[in-house]
Design a protein around this motif. Sequence first.
Motif, short mmCIF file in Angstrom:
data_model
loop_
_atom_site.label_atom_id
_atom_site.label_comp_id
_atom_site.label_asym_id
_atom_site.label_seq_id
_atom_site.Cartn_x
_atom_site.Cartn_y
_atom_site.Cartn_z
N LEU A 1 5.13 14.20 -17.21
CA LEU A 1 3.68 14.18 -16.98
C LEU A 1 3.38 15.15 -15.85
O LEU A 1 3.66 14.87 -14.69
N ARG A 2 2.84 16.29 -16.19
CA ARG A 2 2.56 17.32 -15.18
C ARG A 2 1.18 17.11 -14.58
O ARG A 2 0.30 16.56 -15.20
N GLY A 3 1.02 17.60 -13.36
CA GLY A 3 -0.29 17.60 -12.73
C GLY A 3 -0.47 16.46 -11.74
O GLY A 3 0.48 15.84 -11.27
N ASP A 4 -1.72 16.17 -11.43
CA ASP A 4 -2.09 15.15 -10.47
C ASP A 4 -1.64 13.77 -10.97
O ASP A 4 -1.95 13.39 -12.11
N ALA A 5 -0.95 13.04 -10.12
CA ALA A 5 -0.38 11.75 -10.53
C ALA A 5 -1.45 10.77 -10.99
O ALA A 5 -1.31 10.14 -12.05
N LEU B 1 4.56 7.48 -5.34
CA LEU B 1 3.78 7.32 -6.57
C LEU B 1 3.01 6.00 -6.53
O LEU B 1 1.82 5.95 -6.86
N VAL B 2 3.67 4.92 -6.12
CA VAL B 2 3.01 3.62 -6.05
C VAL B 2 1.82 3.68 -5.10
O VAL B 2 0.73 3.19 -5.41
N ARG B 3 2.00 4.29 -3.93
CA ARG B 3 0.89 4.39 -2.97
C ARG B 3 -0.29 5.13 -3.57
O ARG B 3 -1.44 4.70 -3.43
N SER B 4 -0.05 6.25 -4.25
CA SER B 4 -1.17 7.02 -4.80
C SER B 4 -1.84 6.26 -5.94
O SER B 4 -3.07 6.26 -6.06
N LEU B 5 -1.06 5.58 -6.78
CA LEU B 5 -1.65 4.81 -7.87
C LEU B 5 -2.39 3.58 -7.35
O LEU B 5 -3.44 3.20 -7.89
N LEU C 1 -4.89 1.70 -9.86
CA LEU C 1 -4.18 1.69 -11.14
C LEU C 1 -3.03 0.68 -11.23
O LEU C 1 -2.50 0.45 -12.30
N ILE C 2 -2.64 0.07 -10.10
CA ILE C 2 -1.56 -0.91 -10.12
C ILE C 2 -2.15 -2.29 -10.43
O ILE C 2 -3.03 -2.77 -9.72
N ASP C 3 -1.67 -2.91 -11.50
CA ASP C 3 -2.18 -4.23 -11.91
C ASP C 3 -1.35 -5.38 -11.35
O ASP C 3 -1.88 -6.46 -11.08
N HIS C 4 -0.06 -5.16 -11.23
CA HIS C 4 0.86 -6.23 -10.81
C HIS C 4 1.89 -5.66 -9.84
O HIS C 4 2.29 -4.49 -9.97
N TYR C 5 2.31 -6.49 -8.91
CA TYR C 5 3.45 -6.18 -8.04
C TYR C 5 4.49 -7.26 -8.19
O TYR C 5 4.15 -8.45 -8.24
N GLY D 1 12.07 3.89 8.67
CA GLY D 1 12.20 4.20 7.26
C GLY D 1 10.84 4.21 6.58
O GLY D 1 9.85 3.75 7.14
N THR D 2 10.82 4.72 5.37
CA THR D 2 9.59 4.79 4.59
C THR D 2 9.17 3.38 4.21
O THR D 2 9.97 2.60 3.70
N ARG D 3 7.90 3.08 4.45
CA ARG D 3 7.36 1.76 4.13
C ARG D 3 6.53 1.83 2.85
O ARG D 3 6.02 2.89 2.48
N LEU D 4 6.38 0.69 2.21
CA LEU D 4 5.59 0.64 0.99
C LEU D 4 4.20 1.18 1.24
O LEU D 4 3.73 2.05 0.51
#
Length: 194
Positions: free
Chosen positions: A109-113, A136-140, A145-149, A161-164
């Motif tokens: 999938l090319r382009g803007d996430a 990707l999760v942060r941007s979605l 766009l995220i329905d469930h975690y 470290g990198t955080r969610l």
Amino acid sequence: MRSITARMFMTLDGVVQGLGRPDEDTRGGFPHGGWGPRYNDDVMGRELAKGMAAPGDLLFGRRTWQDFLAVWGRASDGNPFSAHMNAATKYVVSRTLDDVADWPNSTLLRGDATETVAGLKARPGNDLSINGSAALVRSLHAAGLIDHYTLLIHPLTLGSGTRLFEGPAPLTEYELTGSVTTPKGVIIAHYTRR
């Protein structure tokens, strides 16, 4: 419309970087790689297997897809997770990859996430799940766009470290739809957006 579930392994202080092995993700000089496997047990395995029981497609950022390709894409060990990963349709969001043919059933999938994933989500098909791919999760998430975690919260803090979620995240409310605590103290919490 498809739903999107993000499955994230994290520490109590929200770190999602370098779960599996020391060399997995050393960006920023991260010294704590491999913090997760000592918390694996049968309860966690059963809970993760439930996510594989229903048909679904996988959604990856470039970096995570490349890492999973190296670990899972070459596996022929009879592990049900390997079989699931290799058989699933894999969508890879990337602006830099030219080709994803190295791992069968992968689609680039090319382009803007947010734009490409919103288009994919709107099309008929299996629900989508993301394993890792924090950026990707942060941007979605920011695009709604995220329905469930499914958060696998490990009983340790790393301090770096990198955080969610780094920086502000938009106000979004979730309902706890289920939880399990493993014998090793990992809380597996399932949330659905209200």
